[in-house]
Design an enzyme around this catalytic site. Structure first.
Site, PDB file in Angstrom:
ATOM      1  N   ASP A  95       0.899  -0.766  -0.511  1.00 33.72           N
ATOM      2  CA  ASP A  95       0.097  -0.721   0.399  1.00 33.72           C
ATOM      3  C   ASP A  95       1.167   1.171   0.273  1.00 33.72           C
ATOM      4  OD1 ASP A  95      -2.234   1.323   0.457  1.00 33.72           O
ATOM      5  OD2 ASP A  95      -2.877   0.337   1.666  1.00 33.72           O
ATOM      6  N   ASP A 196      -3.500   4.727  -2.300  1.00 35.24           N
ATOM      7  CA  ASP A 196      -4.247   5.350  -1.279  1.00 35.24           C
ATOM      8  C   ASP A 196      -4.926   6.562  -2.026  1.00 35.24           C
ATOM      9  OD1 ASP A 196      -4.983   4.807   1.675  1.00 35.24           O
ATOM     10  OD2 ASP A 196      -4.787   6.698   1.387  1.00 35.24           O
ATOM     11  N   GLU A 248      -6.302   2.791  -5.768  1.00 36.07           N
ATOM     12  CA  GLU A 248      -8.105   4.045  -4.523  1.00 36.07           C
ATOM     13  C   GLU A 248      -8.695   5.111  -4.870  1.00 36.07           C
ATOM     14  OE1 GLU A 248      -9.514   3.954   0.064  1.00 36.07           O
ATOM     15  OE2 GLU A 248      -7.597   5.018  -0.838  1.00 36.07           O
ATOM     16  N   HIS A 322     -10.322  -2.746   4.652  1.00 39.53           N
ATOM     17  CA  HIS A 322     -10.474  -2.824   6.214  1.00 39.53           C
ATOM     18  C   HIS A 322     -11.179  -1.053   6.280  1.00 39.53           C
ATOM     19  CE1 HIS A 322      -7.954  -0.111   3.724  1.00 39.53           C
ATOM     20  NE2 HIS A 322      -7.431   0.733   4.531  1.00 39.53           N
ATOM     21  N   ASP A 323     -11.992  -0.526   5.230  1.00 41.22           N
ATOM     22  CA  ASP A 323     -13.489   0.781   5.535  1.00 41.22           C
ATOM     23  C   ASP A 323     -14.307   0.553   5.236  1.00 41.22           C
ATOM     24  OD1 ASP A 323     -10.460   2.267   5.311  1.00 41.22           O
ATOM     25  OD2 ASP A 323     -10.603   2.763   3.400  1.00 41.22           O
TER      26      ASP A 323
HETATM   27  O1  TEU Z   1      -9.051   5.993   2.635  1.00 42.34           O
HETATM   28  C1  TEU Z   1      -9.649   6.740   1.757  1.00 42.34           C
HETATM   29  C2  TEU Z   1     -10.907   7.156   1.754  1.00 42.34           C
HETATM   30  O2  TEU Z   1     -11.336   8.477   2.187  1.00 42.34           O
HETATM   31  C3  TEU Z   1     -11.786   6.577   2.222  1.00 42.34           C
HETATM   32  O3  TEU Z   1     -12.136   5.015   2.821  1.00 42.34           O
HETATM   33  C4  TEU Z   1     -12.559   6.775   4.295  1.00 42.34           C
HETATM   34  O4  TEU Z   1     -11.590   5.441   4.983  1.00 42.34           O
HETATM   35  C5  TEU Z   1     -13.414   6.887   4.402  1.00 42.34           C
HETATM   36  O5  TEU Z   1     -14.095   8.103   3.618  1.00 42.34           O
HETATM   37  C6  TEU Z   1     -13.650   8.025   5.966  1.00 42.34           C
HETATM   38  O6  TEU Z   1     -15.125   8.204   5.874  1.00 42.34           O
HETATM   39  C7  TEU Z   1      -8.367   5.515   2.656  1.00 42.34           C
HETATM   40  C8  TEU Z   1      -7.622   4.839   3.414  1.00 42.34           C
HETATM   41  O7  TEU Z   1      -8.059   2.785   2.853  1.00 42.34           O
HETATM   42  C9  TEU Z   1      -7.598   4.433   4.674  1.00 42.34           C
HETATM   43  O8  TEU Z   1      -7.559   3.569   5.742  1.00 42.34           O
HETATM   44  C10 TEU Z   1      -7.735   5.625   5.260  1.00 42.34           C
HETATM   45  O9  TEU Z   1      -7.774   5.794   6.164  1.00 42.34           O
HETATM   46  C11 TEU Z   1      -8.084   6.678   4.337  1.00 42.34           C
HETATM   47  O10 TEU Z   1      -6.881   6.485   3.458  1.00 42.34           O
HETATM   48  C12 TEU Z   1      -6.468   8.606   4.239  1.00 42.34           C
HETATM   49  O11 TEU Z   1      -5.189   7.574   4.177  1.00 42.34           O
END
Ligand code: TEU
Length: 548
Positions: A95, A196, A248, A322-323
């Site tokens: 990542d 990311d 992403e 994970h989100d």
């Molecule tokens: O996530 C980006 C992101 O905007 C989301 O999926 C976020 O978790 C959600 O919008 C919040 O409501 C990425 C990563 O996957 C995430 O784990 C990180 O926290 C984020 O970027 C920052 O690096």
């Protein structure tokens, strides 16, 4: 050339397997579980960041891009992991968090010391007046996206946590540093990269959001995005014929994604987009609940399948990461029909055009966490929003209910391997609470069942690896007006595959667009042996038919 027979498995390393009794997953823990992954049949493991980080955002706040946090292990451990994975036909995807660094990163620290070179790595602006930030943009984790630094009388931008300062990609030195980091990991045997929030790196202008929203229109899919991605590709992973990359993409559009992941665009191999995971957001607001709008879900998935296919671009396919809350709790039934709905959701994704991603625990139907107290949550987004929603006047019960449905921690609880303490993840108290249901829902229990979810995933993976129609076939929607069923065809020359998926707990009848006499059953979660043109689907039934 992108290989279309691959399947990626996502490991959230902090929660996968603890080997040294500190309640924290680690690289040696992963090594001990590689046989399991080989049996599942996956080709790639995407790891969430394991590098040095203050862990405000679990590794997405990077302090050092080139070294592991000792809690995960050493470089030697990692080298062993690469070798052991390779033996089992598995590659590694890392990542890369390049939109921002932790404010503890050496670059930011040197910026604070007044070194101009490093100050220029970040985005600084003057406030509009005393105590008034440069604009009204909001951080994705609540509050203003700007933080004041007295010694400069300026603010730095942080689209995420205040400890995650946005990098300034207009600076060629920043772009070079990022390419160097990718090359550093390539030299260590990493062929895959997940970038990311990579569509947020090009900011267009720094004006107020006229709609008083978060400002995303000024920093999403910005004017230089494609140029930056092509540059990164040329300077790093593009030099590796075996690379596999995924971006992403936050709040993106098909118009941009056909370029990001277009076959000849020389940007990325594929994209994650999230529109289909907002169909249960009321008014598109994450913290406002509504039942999932099934027709909208169908419409969005169909639109993305067709839109990407038309321009020869490639999707990443997923329900979980994970989100996101667990799909079986969100779009299935995690009680009575857990097994059926977990399989149906898997089948729906795995038969589509694109590369499927499996998130740890999905392959045996792990559910949401159902935490009942705010003290159980670790995620910065969840704990921040808890206060915000309380301040807005919601009751504690209401806010806890919202978090049960939406918190990212739903996906981050320890992997449930067996019914021993903490699901076999660790024999000491884990960094985040284990779910109450691990004694019943765990990998070992599932695999005792000859008809397990795991076996169903194994089968889907083998089908993709062996059947060109699943890899390459064209996507064609069918039964578009059906209110309970998501159905589609895949077509390759004279071969045809028909997939029908009942998303509800009631039986429902479908009449397929053609006679299916010559078809055989490729996948069924109810042991169905044959089908007629008119089928009554059982609760959460998936049925995949195939004709050579
Ligand atoms: O996530 C980006 C992101 O905007 C989301 O999926 C976020 O978790 C959600 O919008 C919040 O409501 C990425 C990563 O996957 C995430 O784990 C990180 O926290 C984020 O970027 C920052 O690096």
């Amino acid at each position: 050339m992108l290989r279309k027979d691959k399947i990626v498995y996502q490991i959230y390393p902090k929660s996968f397997q603890d080997s040294d009794h500190d309640g924290w997953g680690d690289i040696r823990g992963v090594i001990s579980r590689l046989d399991y992954l080989q049996e599942l049949g996956i080709n790639y493991i995407w790891f969430n960041p394991m590098i040095v980080s203050p862990q405000k955002d679990n590794g997405y706040d990077v302090k050092d891009y080139r070294n592991f946090d000792p809690r995960y292990g050493t470089m030697e451990d990692f080298e062993e992991l690469v070798r052991e994975a390779k033996k089992r036909g598995i590659d590694i995807m890392f990542d890369m968090v390049f939109n921002h660094t932790s404010t503890e990163h050496e670059w930011f620290q040197r910026a604070l010391k007044g070194e101009t070179k490093y100050k220029n790595y970040y985005i600084w602006r003057k406030g509009k007046g005393p105590g008034v930030p440069p604009n009204n943009w909001q951080s994705k984790f609540a509050g203003s996206a700007w933080e004041y630094v007295e010694q400069f009388d300026e603010y730095y931008l942080h689209l995420f946590d205040v400890s995650q300062a946005d990098l300034d990609w207009t600076n060629p030195d920043v772009r070079q540093e990022c390419a160097d980091i990718v090359n550093y990991w390539r030299a260590k045997g990493v062929h895959g990269f997940r970038f990311d929030v990579i569509n947020l790196i090009s900011k267009s202008s720094f004006e107020d959001d006229p709609n008083n929203f978060d400002g995303r229109q000024f920093y999403t899919d910005g004017p230089k995005e494609h140029e930056y991605l092509k540059g990164l590709n040329r300077a790093s992973f593009g030099q590796d014929p075996e690379h596999l990359t995924v971006g992403e993409m936050s709040s993106t559009t098909i118009e941009n994604c056909v370029q990001y992941a277009g076959e000849d665009a020389e940007e990325l191999d594929m994209v994650f987009s999230f529109h289909h995971l907002k169909v249960d957001y009321k008014n598109k607001m994450k913290w406002e609940l509504q039942a999932a709008d099934f027709m909208e879900l169908k419409e969005l998935l169909t639109k993305w399948q067709l839109g990407m296919q038309e321009k020869n671009a490639w999707n990443a396919l997923f329900w979980n990461c994970h989100d996101q809350p667990r799909s079986v709790s969100r779009f299935g039934d995690d009680k009575e029909y857990r097994k059926e709905s977990a399989k149906m959701l898997g089948s729906m994704i795995h038969m589509l055009r694109g590369t499927p991603y499996i998130y740890q625990g999905e392959e045996f139907g792990m559910t949401n966490a159902y935490f009942t107290d705010i003290s159980e949550y670790v995620d910065v987004e969840s704990t921040n929003i808890y206060d915000v929603l309380l301040n807005e006047g919601k009751s504690k019960e209401e806010v806890l209910h919202i978090l049960q449905e939406r918190s990212r921690d739903n996906a981050r609880t320890p992997m449930q391997w067996d019914d021993s303490e903490n699901g076999g993840f660790s024999d000491v108290t884990p960094w985040i609470r284990s779910q109450a249901n691990y004694r019943e829902i765990n990998a070992a229990n599932d695999r005792r069942d000859p008809d397990s979810i795991f076996a169903f995933y194994q089968k889907m993976i083998q089908l993709r690896k062996t059947m060109p129609i699943i890899q390459e076939g064209l996507f064609e929607p069918i039964l578009e007006d059906h209110e309970k069923v998501f159905a589609y065809k895949r077509v390759l020359d004279r071969e045809c595959l028909i997939a029908v998926n009942n998303f509800f707990r009631e039986e429902t009848e479908v009449r397929l667009p053609e006679d299916v006499k010559g078809y055989s059953v490729l996948l069924s979660n109810y042991d169905r042996k044959d089908a007629e043109q008119t089928v009554t689907l059982k609760p959460y039934e998936t049925l995949v038919l195939y004709k050579a």
